[in-house]
Design a protein around this motif. Structure first.
Motif, PDB file in Angstrom:
ATOM      1  N   ARG A 373     -18.741  11.851  17.144  1.00 58.56           N
ATOM      2  CA  ARG A 373     -19.789  12.483  16.341  1.00 58.56           C
ATOM      3  C   ARG A 373     -20.269  13.771  16.992  1.00 58.56           C
ATOM      4  NH1 ARG A 373     -25.063  13.355  15.952  1.00 58.56           N
ATOM      5  NH2 ARG A 373     -25.330  12.640  18.109  1.00 58.56           N
ATOM      6  N   TRP A 374     -20.520  13.715  18.281  1.00 60.01           N
ATOM      7  CA  TRP A 374     -21.071  14.879  18.975  1.00 60.01           C
ATOM      8  C   TRP A 374     -20.061  16.024  19.046  1.00 60.01           C
ATOM      9  CZ3 TRP A 374     -20.289  17.819  23.410  1.00 60.01           C
ATOM     10  CH2 TRP A 374     -21.372  18.614  23.829  1.00 60.01           C
ATOM     11  N   MET A 375     -18.797  15.729  19.390  1.00 61.17           N
ATOM     12  CA  MET A 375     -17.797  16.788  19.544  1.00 61.17           C
ATOM     13  C   MET A 375     -17.305  17.353  18.213  1.00 61.17           C
ATOM     14  SD  MET A 375     -15.364  15.689  22.743  1.00 61.17           S
ATOM     15  CE  MET A 375     -15.999  15.641  24.425  1.00 61.17           C
ATOM     16  N   CYS A 376     -17.324  16.534  17.156  1.00 57.15           N
ATOM     17  CA  CYS A 376     -16.693  16.934  15.899  1.00 57.15           C
ATOM     18  C   CYS A 376     -17.663  17.181  14.754  1.00 57.15           C
ATOM     19  CB  CYS A 376     -15.687  15.872  15.454  1.00 57.15           C
ATOM     20  SG  CYS A 376     -14.399  15.496  16.668  1.00 57.15           S
ATOM     21  N   ALA A 377     -18.934  16.799  14.895  1.00 60.04           N
ATOM     22  CA  ALA A 377     -19.817  16.854  13.721  1.00 60.04           C
ATOM     23  C   ALA A 377     -21.267  17.170  14.042  1.00 60.04           C
ATOM     24  CB  ALA A 377     -19.743  15.530  12.961  1.00 60.04           C
ATOM     25  N   THR A 378     -21.512  17.855  15.175  1.00 60.10           N
ATOM     26  CA  THR A 378     -22.875  18.283  15.478  1.00 60.10           C
ATOM     27  C   THR A 378     -22.869  19.768  15.834  1.00 60.10           C
ATOM     28  OG1 THR A 378     -22.778  17.849  17.873  1.00 60.10           O
ATOM     29  CG2 THR A 378     -23.436  16.012  16.432  1.00 60.10           C
ATOM     30  N   ASN A 379     -23.997  20.411  15.634  1.00 59.45           N
ATOM     31  CA  ASN A 379     -24.107  21.823  15.997  1.00 59.45           C
ATOM     32  C   ASN A 379     -23.865  22.027  17.488  1.00 59.45           C
ATOM     33  OD1 ASN A 379     -24.749  22.351  13.349  1.00 59.45           O
ATOM     34  ND2 ASN A 379     -26.946  22.659  13.720  1.00 59.45           N
ATOM     35  N   GLU A 380     -24.525  21.225  18.308  1.00 60.91           N
ATOM     36  CA  GLU A 380     -24.433  21.386  19.757  1.00 60.91           C
ATOM     37  C   GLU A 380     -23.008  21.152  20.250  1.00 60.91           C
ATOM     38  OE1 GLU A 380     -26.612  19.664  23.822  1.00 60.91           O
ATOM     39  OE2 GLU A 380     -26.843  18.617  21.902  1.00 60.91           O
ATOM     40  N   GLY A 381     -22.395  20.082  19.782  1.00 60.89           N
ATOM     41  CA  GLY A 381     -21.062  19.748  20.256  1.00 60.89           C
ATOM     42  C   GLY A 381     -19.994  20.738  19.809  1.00 60.89           C
ATOM     43  N   THR A 382     -20.045  21.145  18.551  1.00 56.31           N
ATOM     44  CA  THR A 382     -19.013  22.067  18.064  1.00 56.31           C
ATOM     45  C   THR A 382     -19.169  23.458  18.662  1.00 56.31           C
ATOM     46  OG1 THR A 382     -20.349  22.508  16.071  1.00 56.31           O
ATOM     47  CG2 THR A 382     -18.643  20.800  15.929  1.00 56.31           C
ATOM     48  N   VAL A 383     -20.397  23.850  18.982  1.00 52.51           N
ATOM     49  CA  VAL A 383     -20.587  25.111  19.693  1.00 52.51           C
ATOM     50  C   VAL A 383     -19.987  25.013  21.093  1.00 52.51           C
ATOM     51  CG1 VAL A 383     -22.327  26.598  20.781  1.00 52.51           C
ATOM     52  CG2 VAL A 383     -22.590  25.909  18.402  1.00 52.51           C
ATOM     53  N   ALA A 384     -20.178  23.882  21.756  1.00 53.09           N
ATOM     54  CA  ALA A 384     -19.593  23.687  23.081  1.00 53.09           C
ATOM     55  C   ALA A 384     -18.073  23.772  23.017  1.00 53.09           C
ATOM     56  CB  ALA A 384     -20.027  22.334  23.654  1.00 53.09           C
ATOM     57  N   VAL A 385     -17.482  23.169  21.980  1.00 51.55           N
ATOM     58  CA  VAL A 385     -16.031  23.225  21.814  1.00 51.55           C
ATOM     59  C   VAL A 385     -15.574  24.668  21.615  1.00 51.55           C
ATOM     60  CG1 VAL A 385     -14.121  22.621  20.285  1.00 51.55           C
ATOM     61  CG2 VAL A 385     -15.805  20.877  20.924  1.00 51.55           C
ATOM     62  N   GLY A 386     -16.247  25.398  20.720  1.00 50.78           N
ATOM     63  CA  GLY A 386     -15.857  26.774  20.449  1.00 50.78           C
ATOM     64  C   GLY A 386     -16.012  27.677  21.653  1.00 50.78           C
ATOM     65  N   GLN A 387     -17.109  27.542  22.379  1.00 42.97           N
ATOM     66  CA  GLN A 387     -17.345  28.398  23.532  1.00 42.97           C
ATOM     67  C   GLN A 387     -16.386  28.106  24.676  1.00 42.97           C
ATOM     68  OE1 GLN A 387     -21.527  27.765  24.358  1.00 42.97           O
ATOM     69  NE2 GLN A 387     -22.163  29.397  22.938  1.00 42.97           N
ATOM     70  N   ALA A 388     -16.077  26.842  24.898  1.00 38.75           N
ATOM     71  CA  ALA A 388     -15.231  26.478  26.026  1.00 38.75           C
ATOM     72  C   ALA A 388     -13.755  26.756  25.766  1.00 38.75           C
ATOM     73  CB  ALA A 388     -15.424  24.998  26.366  1.00 38.75           C
ATOM     74  N   SER A 389     -13.309  26.545  24.526  1.00 40.44           N
ATOM     75  CA  SER A 389     -11.879  26.591  24.245  1.00 40.44           C
ATOM     76  C   SER A 389     -11.423  27.833  23.489  1.00 40.44           C
ATOM     77  CB  SER A 389     -11.479  25.358  23.433  1.00 40.44           C
ATOM     78  OG  SER A 389     -12.054  25.409  22.127  1.00 40.44           O
ATOM     79  N   GLY A 390     -12.345  28.492  22.787  1.00 40.73           N
ATOM     80  CA  GLY A 390     -11.941  29.604  21.937  1.00 40.73           C
ATOM     81  C   GLY A 390     -11.353  29.157  20.617  1.00 40.73           C
ATOM     82  N   LEU A 391     -11.373  27.848  20.336  1.00 41.89           N
ATOM     83  CA  LEU A 391     -10.830  27.301  19.093  1.00 41.89           C
ATOM     84  C   LEU A 391     -11.937  27.160  18.052  1.00 41.89           C
ATOM     85  CD1 LEU A 391      -8.574  24.499  20.639  1.00 41.89           C
ATOM     86  CD2 LEU A 391      -7.844  26.761  19.851  1.00 41.89           C
ATOM     87  N   PHE A 392     -11.529  27.099  16.797  1.00 40.72           N
ATOM     88  CA  PHE A 392     -12.481  26.890  15.713  1.00 40.72           C
ATOM     89  C   PHE A 392     -12.724  25.395  15.526  1.00 40.72           C
ATOM     90  CE2 PHE A 392     -10.951  30.910  13.277  1.00 40.72           C
ATOM     91  CZ  PHE A 392     -11.726  31.704  14.100  1.00 40.72           C
TER      92      PHE A 392
END
Length: 477
Positions: A373-392
């Motif tokens: 839920r946190w990595m795939c469906a929250t504002n905080e988690g998806t921003v962390a994914v985008g910032q760390a990996s450069g992926l959408f």
């Protein structure tokens, strides 16, 4: 992300069983006892045998063992430069959840064979969460290797409109949601080398819009020296593998690869046939053996053929933006939509990328659900994914898009993602299908079969495999 290239010279029909060659008859599926392999899925007997073997070898003790609810194990595919990026995402989750620990284990994922994972499920000791490639979701669900996430999506208030349409569709199968999209790859941006365009007397600020324009430009971009090809405008079958190339151009030509309602593969759809015929025209015009000789000298990193003037136009995966920034920061290039023919699909694209699921028998399902839920469906988690990996993220509501939409190159890929319509067929014979399509492309390119015959053969083989798999329905519970 784009799927790994299928194995050459054959395809895994089931774990550990290759197709065998039978001369003029082509490839034929070997016979196997029905009880041992039904559609290649884990049967009751293979589950029991696998589980006993794992326990005998010191495997885990199953759900009754003491499980720390604040420790979540996850198997991930991120090696190389992405490994530290994913560790940063996990660290962000831990900061957002004091007392929680994420045990991330790098586990290579092969689209056609993941026996380590299936054995862990059979033995009752899978990880709590796992990354699953988009086209694997339906197959893993059909095998009974994933837990449905219907409860999670209801409790979290997650629905189809929260995701880019293909990102949701690739995770939904047989009336259930089996995974959530972690990252969405818009496949692809179309890039051109402006220096090559200038060298060929073309306007460096005017990319091709149609297939006809692209063909004319490719003709002028081709550079020969004493009968040897030194630069080529485009290699249509080299867009991250021949199968991904066929998906890319097949959809651009208005084709379709699967009829979901009829559960029938459609590689011989007129649009797909036209796409493969067009791909073969390059093999004939520029001589595929001379193209292969040119490709033999292609390098990587700083020597990428697109950077050094050997390949003037190509498709670009989102990861290619960072690679250009790292290895060719002075490269003058442009990025736009994939060209299309009359009657084709303007702005065509499709979604790749990784999803996250919960294995059958996960011993910390509650912790795994929160991780997903946190990595795939929250504002905080998806921003962390985008910032760390450069992926959408696949989560279209993520605030990270407000920043990336204005970045050079990345902003165009975001526009492509907004318009994307397709994902690879959602059905449990996807790995087999990709192998069959690869063989079809290669047979057509080298003149061993006509494009229509190669695609019809791929359809016949795959449909037989799919029907065989679907005949074993009912084992998901």
């Amino acid at each position: 992300m784009p799927a790994p290239k299928a194995r050459r010279g054959g395809c895994w029909t089931r774990p550990g069983r290759r197709l065998r060659h039978v001369g003029a008859l082509g490839w034929q599926r070997p016979r196997v006892p029905h009880e041992e392999a039904v559609g290649g899925f884990l049967t009751r007997r293979s589950f029991l045998l696998g589980g006993l073997a794992a326990v005998a070898a010191g495997g885990c003790r199953g759900p009754a063992a003491n499980v720390n609810p604040h420790v979540v194990s996850v198997w991930h595919p991120w090696g190389g430069t992405m490994a530290p990026a994913f560790r940063r995402v996990c660290a962000a989750f831990e900061r957002a959840h004091p007392g929680f620990t994420v045990r991330a284990v790098f586990t290579p994922n092969d689209l056609s064979n993941n026996q380590k994972f299936f054995t862990s499920v059979a033995a009752g000791c899978p990880p709590d969460a796992i990354f699953v490639d988009g086209p694997q979701v339906a197959e893993w669900a059909e095998r009974g290797a994933l837990e449905p996430l219907d409860h999670l999506v209801r409790a979290a208030g997650i629905g189809p409109t929260d995701y880019f349409t293909p990102c949701w569709k690739q995770c939904e199968y047989a009336g259930h949601v089996w995974a959530l999209t972690f990252c969405a790859d818009p496949n692809f941006g179309f890039v051109w080398n402006k220096a090559d365009f200038e060298d060929a007397g073309l306007d460096p600020e005017r990319p091709p819009v149609t297939i006809a324009e692209m063909d004319a430009m490719a003709d002028r971009l081709a550079k020969w020296d004493d009968g040897k090809l030194k630069r080529i405008g485009l290699i249509p079958w080299a867009e991250y593998g021949s199968t991904n190339s066929l998906f890319t151009w097949g959809w651009a030509f208005g084709g379709s690869f699967y009829d979901e309602r009829a559960r029938k593969v459609t590689p011989d759809h007129p649009g797909v046939v036209k796409a493969l015929e067009w791909m073969c025209s390059y093999a004939r015009k520029y001589d595929i053996t001379k193209i292969a000789a040119l490709q033999a000298g292609f390098g990587t990193a700083e020597q990428n053929p697109f950077y050094v003037g050997k390949l003037a136009m190509t498709c670009l995966h989102i990861s290619g933006i960072d690679e250009i920034r790292r290895y060719a920061p002075r490269l003058r290039y442009g990025i736009t939509y994939i060209p299309y023919p009359p009657g084709g699909e303007p702005h065509s694209s499709w979604v790749g990328g990784w999803c996250m699921g919960i294995p059958k028998g996960s011993r910390n399902r509650e912790g795994a659900e929160e991780l997903l839920r946190w990595m795939c469906a929250t504002n905080e988690g998806t921003v962390a994914v985008g910032q760390a990996s450069g992926l959408f993220p696949g989560y279209r509501r993520s605030p990270c898009f407000a920043e990336v939409r204005n970045r050079p190159g990345v902003g165009m890929l975001y526009k492509i993602l907004l318009e994307t319509r397709h994902q690879r067929p959602v059905m449990p014979a996807q790995a087999y299908y990709m192998g069959a399509l690869q063989r079809a492309v290669e047979a057509a390119l080298y003149g061993q079969k006509t494009p229509i015959q190669a695609l019809r053969d791929a359809g016949t083989e795959t449909q037989a495999e799919l029907d065989f798999i679907l005949a074993g329905q009912g084992r998901r519970g």
